[in-house]
Design a protein around this motif. Structure first.
Motif, PDB file in Angstrom:
ATOM      1  N   CYS A   6       0.820  -1.212   0.000  1.00  7.64           N
ATOM      2  CA  CYS A   6       0.000   0.000   0.000  1.00  7.64           C
ATOM      3  C   CYS A   6       0.854   1.262   0.000  1.00  7.64           C
ATOM      4  CB  CYS A   6      -0.955   0.006   1.191  1.00  7.64           C
ATOM      5  SG  CYS A   6      -0.136  -0.094   2.794  1.00  7.64           S
ATOM      6  N   GLY A   7       2.188   1.122  -0.170  1.00 10.31           N
ATOM      7  CA  GLY A   7       3.020   2.306  -0.364  1.00 10.31           C
ATOM      8  C   GLY A   7       3.602   2.903   0.891  1.00 10.31           C
ATOM      9  N   ARG A   8       3.533   2.203   2.010  1.00  9.63           N
ATOM     10  CA  ARG A   8       4.178   2.708   3.231  1.00  9.63           C
ATOM     11  C   ARG A   8       5.585   2.113   3.289  1.00  9.63           C
ATOM     12  NH1 ARG A   8      -0.905   0.805   5.059  1.00  9.63           N
ATOM     13  NH2 ARG A   8      -2.395   2.503   5.415  1.00  9.63           N
ATOM     14  N   PRO A   9       6.612   2.935   3.204  1.00 10.26           N
ATOM     15  CA  PRO A   9       7.975   2.398   3.142  1.00 10.26           C
ATOM     16  C   PRO A   9       8.405   1.759   4.451  1.00 10.26           C
ATOM     17  CG  PRO A   9       8.026   4.782   3.374  1.00 10.26           C
ATOM     18  CD  PRO A   9       6.582   4.409   3.170  1.00 10.26           C
ATOM     19  N   GLN A  10       9.258   0.771   4.335  1.00  7.27           N
ATOM     20  CA  GLN A  10       9.866   0.124   5.499  1.00  7.27           C
ATOM     21  C   GLN A  10      11.381   0.174   5.325  1.00  7.27           C
ATOM     22  OE1 GLN A  10       8.203  -3.709   6.541  1.00  7.27           O
ATOM     23  NE2 GLN A  10       6.139  -3.072   5.944  1.00  7.27           N
ATOM     24  N   PRO A  11      11.993   1.303   5.669  1.00  7.47           N
ATOM     25  CA  PRO A  11      13.436   1.452   5.486  1.00  7.47           C
ATOM     26  C   PRO A  11      14.209   0.505   6.391  1.00  7.47           C
ATOM     27  CG  PRO A  11      12.562   3.251   6.800  1.00  7.47           C
ATOM     28  CD  PRO A  11      11.382   2.483   6.313  1.00  7.47           C
ATOM     29  N   LYS A  12      15.427   0.185   5.960  1.00  3.39           N
ATOM     30  CA  LYS A  12      16.274  -0.711   6.739  1.00  3.39           C
ATOM     31  C   LYS A  12      17.517  -0.022   7.286  1.00  3.39           C
ATOM     32  CE  LYS A  12      13.694  -4.297   6.466  1.00  3.39           C
ATOM     33  NZ  LYS A  12      12.993  -4.767   7.711  1.00  3.39           N
ATOM     34  N   ARG A  13      17.964   1.047   6.615  1.00  4.02           N
ATOM     35  CA  ARG A  13      19.172   1.762   7.039  1.00  4.02           C
ATOM     36  C   ARG A  13      18.785   3.207   7.327  1.00  4.02           C
ATOM     37  NH1 ARG A  13      22.506   2.816   3.752  1.00  4.02           N
ATOM     38  NH2 ARG A  13      24.483   2.513   4.836  1.00  4.02           N
ATOM     39  N   TYR A 337       7.315  13.325   6.757  1.00  2.00           N
ATOM     40  CA  TYR A 337       7.187  14.199   5.586  1.00  2.00           C
ATOM     41  C   TYR A 337       6.190  13.541   4.630  1.00  2.00           C
ATOM     42  CZ  TYR A 337       8.527  16.713   1.329  1.00  2.00           C
ATOM     43  OH  TYR A 337       8.509  17.453   0.172  1.00  2.00           O
ATOM     44  N   ALA A 338       5.082  14.207   4.374  1.00  2.00           N
ATOM     45  CA  ALA A 338       3.960  13.578   3.680  1.00  2.00           C
ATOM     46  C   ALA A 338       4.302  13.084   2.269  1.00  2.00           C
ATOM     47  CB  ALA A 338       2.766  14.532   3.645  1.00  2.00           C
ATOM     48  N   PRO A 339       4.998  13.860   1.430  1.00  2.38           N
ATOM     49  CA  PRO A 339       5.284  13.365   0.077  1.00  2.38           C
ATOM     50  C   PRO A 339       6.249  12.181   0.045  1.00  2.38           C
ATOM     51  CG  PRO A 339       5.373  15.774   0.143  1.00  2.38           C
ATOM     52  CD  PRO A 339       5.326  15.296   1.562  1.00  2.38           C
ATOM     53  N   ASN A 340       7.087  12.052   1.057  1.00  4.08           N
ATOM     54  CA  ASN A 340       8.037  10.939   1.118  1.00  4.08           C
ATOM     55  C   ASN A 340       8.290  10.594   2.577  1.00  4.08           C
ATOM     56  OD1 ASN A 340      10.162   9.140   1.105  1.00  4.08           O
ATOM     57  ND2 ASN A 340      11.428  10.291  -0.319  1.00  4.08           N
ATOM     58  N   PRO A 341       7.533   9.639   3.120  1.00 10.47           N
ATOM     59  CA  PRO A 341       7.613   9.343   4.558  1.00 10.47           C
ATOM     60  C   PRO A 341       8.881   8.618   4.996  1.00 10.47           C
ATOM     61  CG  PRO A 341       5.997   7.928   3.505  1.00 10.47           C
ATOM     62  CD  PRO A 341       6.435   8.896   2.466  1.00 10.47           C
ATOM     63  N   GLN A 372       4.232  -1.783  11.518  1.00  7.16           N
ATOM     64  CA  GLN A 372       3.252  -2.204  12.516  1.00  7.16           C
ATOM     65  C   GLN A 372       2.138  -1.166  12.699  1.00  7.16           C
ATOM     66  OE1 GLN A 372       5.052  -4.115  16.115  1.00  7.16           O
ATOM     67  NE2 GLN A 372       6.993  -3.637  15.120  1.00  7.16           N
ATOM     68  N   ILE A 373       2.500   0.096  12.785  1.00  7.51           N
ATOM     69  CA  ILE A 373       1.507   1.165  12.868  1.00  7.51           C
ATOM     70  C   ILE A 373       1.172   1.619  11.453  1.00  7.51           C
ATOM     71  CG2 ILE A 373       1.161   3.589  13.491  1.00  7.51           C
ATOM     72  CD1 ILE A 373       2.580   3.071  16.083  1.00  7.51           C
ATOM     73  N   LEU A 374      -0.109   1.627  11.127  1.00  4.23           N
ATOM     74  CA  LEU A 374      -0.548   2.068   9.812  1.00  4.23           C
ATOM     75  C   LEU A 374      -0.919   3.545   9.858  1.00  4.23           C
ATOM     76  CD1 LEU A 374      -2.749  -0.966   8.699  1.00  4.23           C
ATOM     77  CD2 LEU A 374      -0.291  -0.593   8.384  1.00  4.23           C
ATOM     78  N   TYR A 375      -0.550   4.262   8.811  1.00  2.00           N
ATOM     79  CA  TYR A 375      -0.890   5.676   8.658  1.00  2.00           C
ATOM     80  C   TYR A 375      -1.395   5.862   7.237  1.00  2.00           C
ATOM     81  CZ  TYR A 375       3.844   5.523   6.681  1.00  2.00           C
ATOM     82  OH  TYR A 375       4.946   5.195   5.939  1.00  2.00           O
ATOM     83  N   PRO A 376      -1.958   7.005   6.876  1.00  2.00           N
ATOM     84  CA  PRO A 376      -2.521   7.158   5.522  1.00  2.00           C
ATOM     85  C   PRO A 376      -1.518   6.758   4.447  1.00  2.00           C
ATOM     86  CG  PRO A 376      -3.154   9.019   6.871  1.00  2.00           C
ATOM     87  CD  PRO A 376      -2.195   8.214   7.700  1.00  2.00           C
ATOM     88  N   GLU A 377      -1.975   5.991   3.475  1.00  2.00           N
ATOM     89  CA  GLU A 377      -1.071   5.426   2.478  1.00  2.00           C
ATOM     90  C   GLU A 377      -0.816   6.356   1.309  1.00  2.00           C
ATOM     91  OE1 GLU A 377      -2.870   2.151   0.114  1.00  2.00           O
ATOM     92  OE2 GLU A 377      -4.581   2.454   1.442  1.00  2.00           O
ATOM     93  N   THR A 378      -1.555   7.460   1.207  1.00  2.00           N
ATOM     94  CA  THR A 378      -1.341   8.401   0.108  1.00  2.00           C
ATOM     95  C   THR A 378      -0.811   9.723   0.645  1.00  2.00           C
ATOM     96  OG1 THR A 378      -3.563   9.354   0.222  1.00  2.00           O
ATOM     97  CG2 THR A 378      -3.279   7.369  -1.130  1.00  2.00           C
ATOM     98  N   THR A 379      -0.143  10.461  -0.239  1.00  2.00           N
ATOM     99  CA  THR A 379       0.352  11.784   0.149  1.00  2.00           C
ATOM    100  C   THR A 379      -0.799  12.675   0.585  1.00  2.00           C
ATOM    101  OG1 THR A 379       2.246  11.650  -1.347  1.00  2.00           O
ATOM    102  CG2 THR A 379       1.552  13.849  -0.681  1.00  2.00           C
TER     103      THR A 379
END
Length: 491
Positions: A6-13, A337-341, A372-379
């Motif tokens: 759904c477009g929510r990033p999961q960064p690793k570094r 940051y909404a355009p790029n979380p 784990q926590i979901l937030y709005p998936e669109t900008t």
């Protein structure tokens, strides 16, 4: 970088910028409460603590033992500084602040707070998670959420530039590097001549013997500076007050401090004996002449100017002086940051209890980036938080402006609007009365997915709000006790 469908990033570094309280607790929470491969923190100074790290040097270059040049950044902290937050509110979860053994002065001192932060940071300094003497120059967004290019100067190696790419970046700086100056006619000339300084440069009353001084401001720093000056400066010390003080900025009346109205304009003049002095014209038409210095204790603003983001494939500064109201724009929940979380902020708002707010917000971030926590998936969905806050801010300002002096304004909020002027606490960047519901909302998200964290995180309840408000009376009593002790010692 992995991302959910759904477009929510999961960064690793993840890189954290800033080794003050916000950065340190973000490091702990991302390291211990998230699911990441690598989390590092960089701090440009040679020690952790941020605003709580006393550094008496000014912004100048100091020669290091290897013959290179290491910059030294001044801290807004000053000798004799005592906090305004009790230990019960000045701590990180699972790391209680040591109790003070001073019944008449229960508020932690600068050195006690600095030592608390250094103890908290020690495991991360020891394992290399914190890199000191590392100055971030730029943070630039890369296309397609592919990361952030970070350029740094490594002052451990004489200032050599280093370029790294990180999946995500946490900005934990932004307030105290950016002093706010009022838009006064003649002020720029005073600054150039050294006749006006900001409270950030205050380093105690030494050197002010016999000086005629005006302090501009009516919050904690202005009150502290004026009270320290009276022991050495020419009496009276003038304090320019634009509006009645906020209840949390307690101070004792002092006949040696003379309150005057707001400054309308200022100018440099030459005295009969050839000395440079200052003349100010006040809003009520009165004038003060023969001033040796004006100290502006007029606050700070969040302004991470080193961050650039993509706009139609072009890099643009994230923040602008022209943004109204002044804020870091397009940030969801004051964090993402909404355009790029994959860009986040910890400490982007002013709070009464900043340590605990930074703790809960960075815990929320850790779980959001872990999926784990979901937030709005669109900008657009993430921008809704900012839209609603702007609307509410406008409605609040309108209410106080329209109802000033009426019974509709509670007694404890009479100072929010004075003579048609709103307090700076009606501000996008200041949580104010929204602090408890904001923090509790983050906490509820956290405990829904990690119930065990409810054991260690504080609750923001009505009782906690009342306890926090009670700190102001305790601070007043502590100031009286310190004054009475001083009088007794002199006798």
């Amino acid at each position: 970088m992995p991302a959910t469908s759904c477009g929510r990033p999961q960064p690793k570094r993840i890189l954290i910028v800033g080794g003050g309280p916000c950065g340190l607790v973000a490091l702990r929470n991302l390291t211990e409460r998230g699911q990441f491969d690598k989390v590092k923190l960089v701090e440009r100074r040679n020690d952790v603590g941020g605003v709580w790290s006393l550094n008496a040097t000014s912004d100048r270059h100091l020669e290091d033992p290897d013959g290179g040049q290491n910059p030294s950044w001044a801290s807004p902290a000053y000798p004799g500084m005592v906090g305004n937050v009790l230990p019960d509110f000045l701590y990180f979860s699972e790391h209680p602040f040591p109790k003070t053994d001073r019944p008449h002065q229960p508020f932690p001192t600068l050195s006690e707070t600095q030592e608390y932060l250094k103890r908290f940071a020690k495991p991360y300094l020891d394992d290399g998670s914190i890199r000191l003497n590392t100055e971030v120059i730029t943070v630039d967004e890369l296309p397609n959420w592919s990361g952030w290019k970070v350029v740094m100067k490594d002052w451990n190696s004489g200032g050599v530039e280093v370029e790294e790419v990180w999946d995500a970046v946490v900005i934990a700086v932004g307030w105290f590097d950016n002093p706010v100056w009022p838009p006064l006619s003649g002020l720029e000339n005073l600054q150039k001549q050294g006749l006006a300084i900001h409270g950030k440069s205050w380093n105690g009353p030494s050197g002010f013997g016999g000086k005629r001084v005006l302090v501009v401001g009516n919050a904690n720093s202005a009150n502290d500076i004026a009270s320290q000056l009276v022991s050495v400066a020419q009496i009276p010390v003038f304090r320019s007050v634009r509006r009645s003080p906020f209840p949390g900025f307690v101070s004792l009346p002092d006949e040696r401090i003379h309150n005057v109205t707001a400054v309308r304009e200022c100018s440099a003049v030459v005295s009969s004996d050839g000395r440079k002095q200052v003349k100010v014209v006040l809003e009520d038409g009165n004038q003060i002449e023969g001033l040796d210095l004006v100290i502006f204790a007029t606050g700070y603003k969040p302004y991470p100017s080193f961050v650039s983001v993509l706009d139609d494939s072009n890099l643009q500064p994230l923040v602008s002086q022209s943004v109204e109201p002044q804020r870091i724009p397009r940030v969801h929940r004051h964090i993402l940051y909404a355009p790029n979380p994959t860009l986040a902020f910890v400490g982007a708002v002013m709070a009464f209890t900043p340590f605990t707010i930074a703790d809960v917000s960075s815990t929320w971030l850790s779980l959001a980036w872990s999926g784990q926590i979901l937030y709005p998936e669109t900008t657009d969905g993430r921008l809704e938080f900012e839209r609603q806050r702007l609307v509410k801010l406008g409605e609040t300002a309108k209410f106080f402006l329209e109802n000033e002096g009426t019974e509709r304004v509670p007694d404890d909020a009479k100072n929010v609007c004075v003579n048609g002027q709103l307090t700076c606490f009606i501000s996008y960047n200041v949580l104010s009365i929204e602090e408890e519901p904001y923090a509790q909302g983050l906490r509820d998200d956290i405990t829904t997915v990690q119930p065990e964290l409810g054991i260690v995180l504080p609750e923001w309840t009505k009782e906690r709000f009342e306890q926090r408000n009670g700190m102001y009376q305790l601070k007043l009593e502590a100031l009286r006790a310190a004054r009475d002790k001083s009088i007794t010692d002199e006798a």
